[in-house]
Design a protein around this motif. Structure first.
Motif, PDB file in Angstrom:
ATOM      1  N   LYS A  78     -44.798 -40.965  72.623  1.00  0.00           N
ATOM      2  CA  LYS A  78     -44.977 -39.520  72.544  1.00  0.00           C
ATOM      3  C   LYS A  78     -44.351 -38.933  71.285  1.00  0.00           C
ATOM      4  O   LYS A  78     -44.843 -37.953  70.740  1.00  0.00           O
ATOM      5  N   PHE A  79     -43.239 -39.528  70.832  1.00  0.00           N
ATOM      6  CA  PHE A  79     -42.512 -38.971  69.687  1.00  0.00           C
ATOM      7  C   PHE A  79     -41.760 -40.081  68.976  1.00  0.00           C
ATOM      8  O   PHE A  79     -41.269 -41.015  69.620  1.00  0.00           O
ATOM      9  N   THR A  80     -41.665 -39.993  67.647  1.00  0.00           N
ATOM     10  CA  THR A  80     -40.849 -40.914  66.855  1.00  0.00           C
ATOM     11  C   THR A  80     -40.118 -40.126  65.779  1.00  0.00           C
ATOM     12  O   THR A  80     -40.604 -39.097  65.305  1.00  0.00           O
ATOM     13  N   ASN A  81     -38.936 -40.606  65.399  1.00  0.00           N
ATOM     14  CA  ASN A  81     -38.213 -39.967  64.299  1.00  0.00           C
ATOM     15  C   ASN A  81     -38.527 -40.698  62.996  1.00  0.00           C
ATOM     16  O   ASN A  81     -39.160 -41.765  62.987  1.00  0.00           O
ATOM     17  N   PRO A  82     -38.114 -40.142  61.849  1.00  0.00           N
ATOM     18  CA  PRO A  82     -38.436 -40.767  60.552  1.00  0.00           C
ATOM     19  C   PRO A  82     -37.970 -42.213  60.435  1.00  0.00           C
ATOM     20  O   PRO A  82     -38.662 -43.044  59.831  1.00  0.00           O
ATOM     21  N   ALA A  83     -36.777 -42.525  61.004  1.00  0.00           N
ATOM     22  CA  ALA A  83     -36.276 -43.895  60.901  1.00  0.00           C
ATOM     23  C   ALA A  83     -37.217 -44.874  61.598  1.00  0.00           C
ATOM     24  O   ALA A  83     -37.471 -45.985  61.109  1.00  0.00           O
ATOM     25  N   ALA A  84     -37.747 -44.490  62.742  1.00  0.00           N
ATOM     26  CA  ALA A  84     -38.690 -45.361  63.461  1.00  0.00           C
ATOM     27  C   ALA A  84     -39.970 -45.537  62.662  1.00  0.00           C
ATOM     28  O   ALA A  84     -40.509 -46.655  62.554  1.00  0.00           O
ATOM     29  N   ARG A  85     -40.465 -44.455  62.087  1.00  0.00           N
ATOM     30  CA  ARG A  85     -41.702 -44.548  61.312  1.00  0.00           C
ATOM     31  C   ARG A  85     -41.505 -45.401  60.063  1.00  0.00           C
ATOM     32  O   ARG A  85     -42.405 -46.147  59.643  1.00  0.00           O
ATOM     33  N   HIS A  86     -40.315 -45.318  59.474  1.00  0.00           N
ATOM     34  CA  HIS A  86     -40.012 -46.128  58.292  1.00  0.00           C
ATOM     35  C   HIS A  86     -39.957 -47.605  58.660  1.00  0.00           C
ATOM     36  O   HIS A  86     -40.492 -48.462  57.940  1.00  0.00           O
ATOM     37  N   MET A  87     -39.287 -47.942  59.765  1.00  0.00           N
ATOM     38  CA  MET A  87     -39.192 -49.343  60.195  1.00  0.00           C
ATOM     39  C   MET A  87     -40.569 -49.924  60.499  1.00  0.00           C
ATOM     40  O   MET A  87     -40.860 -51.066  60.173  1.00  0.00           O
ATOM     41  N   LEU A  88     -41.409 -49.120  61.148  1.00  0.00           N
ATOM     42  CA  LEU A  88     -42.701 -49.619  61.607  1.00  0.00           C
ATOM     43  C   LEU A  88     -43.801 -49.505  60.555  1.00  0.00           C
ATOM     44  O   LEU A  88     -44.829 -50.174  60.665  1.00  0.00           O
ATOM     45  N   GLY A  89     -43.569 -48.632  59.561  1.00  0.00           N
ATOM     46  CA  GLY A  89     -44.568 -48.479  58.506  1.00  0.00           C
ATOM     47  C   GLY A  89     -45.793 -47.695  58.924  1.00  0.00           C
ATOM     48  O   GLY A  89     -46.886 -47.914  58.396  1.00  0.00           O
ATOM     49  N   TYR A  90     -45.633 -46.767  59.876  1.00  0.00           N
ATOM     50  CA  TYR A  90     -46.738 -45.940  60.350  1.00  0.00           C
ATOM     51  C   TYR A  90     -46.432 -44.467  60.079  1.00  0.00           C
ATOM     52  O   TYR A  90     -45.275 -44.047  60.030  1.00  0.00           O
ATOM     53  N   GLU A  91     -47.507 -43.658  59.972  1.00  0.00           N
ATOM     54  CA  GLU A  91     -47.368 -42.216  59.985  1.00  0.00           C
ATOM     55  C   GLU A  91     -47.156 -41.761  61.431  1.00  0.00           C
ATOM     56  O   GLU A  91     -47.537 -42.456  62.379  1.00  0.00           O
ATOM     57  N   GLU A  92     -46.567 -40.577  61.592  1.00  0.00           N
ATOM     58  CA  GLU A  92     -46.283 -40.076  62.934  1.00  0.00           C
ATOM     59  C   GLU A  92     -47.560 -39.943  63.759  1.00  0.00           C
ATOM     60  O   GLU A  92     -47.601 -40.318  64.927  1.00  0.00           O
ATOM     61  N   THR A  93     -48.628 -39.416  63.155  1.00  0.00           N
ATOM     62  CA  THR A  93     -49.868 -39.220  63.899  1.00  0.00           C
ATOM     63  C   THR A  93     -50.480 -40.544  64.347  1.00  0.00           C
ATOM     64  O   THR A  93     -51.137 -40.609  65.386  1.00  0.00           O
ATOM     65  N   ALA A  94     -50.262 -41.606  63.570  1.00  0.00           N
ATOM     66  CA  ALA A  94     -50.805 -42.905  63.942  1.00  0.00           C
ATOM     67  C   ALA A  94     -50.039 -43.498  65.125  1.00  0.00           C
ATOM     68  O   ALA A  94     -50.629 -44.139  66.005  1.00  0.00           O
ATOM     69  N   LEU A  95     -48.741 -43.289  65.162  1.00  0.00           N
ATOM     70  CA  LEU A  95     -47.927 -43.848  66.247  1.00  0.00           C
ATOM     71  C   LEU A  95     -48.118 -43.096  67.565  1.00  0.00           C
ATOM     72  O   LEU A  95     -48.100 -43.707  68.638  1.00  0.00           O
ATOM     73  N   ARG A  96     -48.314 -41.793  67.472  1.00  0.00           N
ATOM     74  CA  ARG A  96     -48.428 -41.008  68.693  1.00  0.00           C
ATOM     75  C   ARG A  96     -49.656 -41.444  69.495  1.00  0.00           C
ATOM     76  O   ARG A  96     -50.773 -41.450  68.984  1.00  0.00           O
ATOM     77  N   GLY A  97     -49.443 -41.822  70.716  1.00  0.00           N
ATOM     78  CA  GLY A  97     -50.530 -42.270  71.577  1.00  0.00           C
ATOM     79  C   GLY A  97     -50.683 -43.775  71.636  1.00  0.00           C
ATOM     80  O   GLY A  97     -51.396 -44.293  72.503  1.00  0.00           O
ATOM     81  N   MET A  98     -50.015 -44.523  70.731  1.00  0.00           N
ATOM     82  CA  MET A  98     -50.073 -45.976  70.792  1.00  0.00           C
ATOM     83  C   MET A  98     -49.249 -46.483  71.976  1.00  0.00           C
ATOM     84  O   MET A  98     -48.334 -45.808  72.450  1.00  0.00           O
ATOM     85  N   ALA A  99     -49.539 -47.680  72.424  1.00  0.00           N
ATOM     86  CA  ALA A  99     -48.740 -48.317  73.468  1.00  0.00           C
ATOM     87  C   ALA A  99     -47.529 -48.977  72.832  1.00  0.00           C
ATOM     88  O   ALA A  99     -47.624 -49.535  71.738  1.00  0.00           O
ATOM     89  N   ILE A 100     -46.382 -48.922  73.499  1.00  0.00           N
ATOM     90  CA  ILE A 100     -45.177 -49.529  72.952  1.00  0.00           C
ATOM     91  C   ILE A 100     -45.367 -51.026  72.733  1.00  0.00           C
ATOM     92  O   ILE A 100     -44.807 -51.618  71.807  1.00  0.00           O
ATOM     93  N   GLY A 101     -46.201 -51.657  73.560  1.00  0.00           N
ATOM     94  CA  GLY A 101     -46.452 -53.080  73.411  1.00  0.00           C
ATOM     95  C   GLY A 101     -47.139 -53.433  72.099  1.00  0.00           C
ATOM     96  O   GLY A 101     -47.113 -54.590  71.684  1.00  0.00           O
ATOM     97  N   ASP A 102     -47.761 -52.455  71.434  1.00  0.00           N
ATOM     98  CA  ASP A 102     -48.416 -52.707  70.150  1.00  0.00           C
ATOM     99  C   ASP A 102     -47.425 -52.831  69.004  1.00  0.00           C
ATOM    100  O   ASP A 102     -47.763 -53.357  67.944  1.00  0.00           O
ATOM    101  N   VAL A 103     -46.200 -52.324  69.191  1.00  0.00           N
ATOM    102  CA  VAL A 103     -45.238 -52.311  68.085  1.00  0.00           C
ATOM    103  C   VAL A 103     -43.916 -52.956  68.473  1.00  0.00           C
ATOM    104  O   VAL A 103     -42.939 -52.867  67.723  1.00  0.00           O
ATOM    105  N   PHE A 104     -43.853 -53.595  69.620  1.00  0.00           N
ATOM    106  CA  PHE A 104     -42.568 -54.075  70.124  1.00  0.00           C
ATOM    107  C   PHE A 104     -42.773 -55.373  70.885  1.00  0.00           C
ATOM    108  O   PHE A 104     -43.750 -55.534  71.615  1.00  0.00           O
TER     109      PHE A 104
END
Length: 293
Positions: free
Chosen positions: A179-205
């Motif tokens: 539902k939400f990520t902070n800048p540090a999470a987006r930096h670690m994962l290499g995604y924009e906020e809009t791309a991460l929102r709605g993804m399943a946690i299993g896709d990145v973890f």
């Protein structure tokens, strides 16, 4: 003279002599602006031109549009419906007559011929009530503004913490949707906020012990329901380019008023560059030789 500067009064009567008498009496005792209307329609027109009328003294018996009809029209308009109306009448006639006046928005009646002291006292009373109400409204507006400012400062404070914290923060729905990520999470994962929102946690973890992507959500929820939090879990983020980023992970359940989990807060520390030390490989204590392998 009573001091009510800043107040505006509209007097409505179809007889010019009555208007003159009312104006003269009011201006002699009250420091307020007085507007005159000789018909119901003219009264409506004046309220349209002057948005700051505070009180209306309205004659009931007028030709074409009487006081009842005029009051009804005033109450239909948003800008005039809250203006207090005092009816002037030669006689109350009946209880039904009084009730009709109150039903269309009158706050008071005055009988003709007018009692000068009673008229001035009533006008002064309503001005004081209006002044008190406005004072309370100003106080309420100040309190609302102050509370709004405090909430804005608190929100900005929290936003700054989330923005500048070094650990990655992810907020998940109970089904594992991000539902939400902070800048540090987006930096670690290499995604924009809009791309991460709605993804399943299993896709990145992924956890080291997980054999199937996403299978851990059931285990997560079971453990979170029991304990409310899980901490210091060694796991990996799956970055957008496929890299595995080692992390130290914690999860906390947030419950709603019914006690059900509404959100899962996940915090991850980037462990890249940290070397895990196996206890069996730890250096021997001073004075103790390492046993040969």
């Amino acid at each position: 003279m009573s001091h009510h500067a800043g107040f505006k009064l509209l007097i409505v009567d179809d007889h010019a002599h009555n208007l003159f008498t009312l104006r003269t009496l009011i201006e002699r005792h009250l420091d307020c602006a007085v507007l005159e209307a000789s018909s119901g329609q003219q009264a409506l027109d004046l309220t349209h031109e002057h948005a700051d009328i505070d009180l209306i003294i309205l004659d009931v018996q007028m030709p074409e549009m009487d006081g009842f009809e005029t009051a009804s029209m005033l109450k239909l308009r948003k800008r005039t419906r809250d203006i207090p109306i005092i009816f002037l009448t030669a006689a109350f006639k009946s209880e039904a007559f009084q009730q009709r006046g109150f039903a269309v928005g009158a706050v008071d009646y005055l009988l003709k011929p007018i009692d000068d002291d009673l008229l001035i006292n009533k006008i002064g009373t309503y001005f004081r009530l209006i002044e008190k109400e406005r004072g309370l409204n100003r106080l309420l507006e100040q309190q609302v503004a102050e509370r709004t400012r405090e909430l804005a400062e608190a929100r900005q404070y929290l936003e700054n913490i989330l923005t500048y914290m070094g650990e990655a923060l992810l907020v998940l729905a109970p089904d594992g949707t991000i539902k939400f990520t902070n800048p540090a999470a987006r930096h670690m994962l290499g995604y924009e906020e809009t791309a991460l929102r709605g993804m399943a946690i299993g896709d990145v973890f992924e956890e080291e012990a997980d054999e199937q992507a996403g299978a851990f959500m059931g285990t997560w929820l079971e453990a979170l329901i029991r304990t409310g939090a899980l901490s210091k879990i060694e796991a990996r983020f799956i970055a957008s380019d496929g890299r595995r980023v080692p992390i130290l992970f914690s999860r906390t359940a947030v419950r709603d008023t019914r006690g059900e989990i509404s959100d899962i807060i996940c915090i991850a520390k980037n462990m890249s560059g940290y070397v895990r030390v196996d206890p069996d490989d730890a250096a021997p204590a001073p004075g103790q030789a390492r046993e040969p392998s």
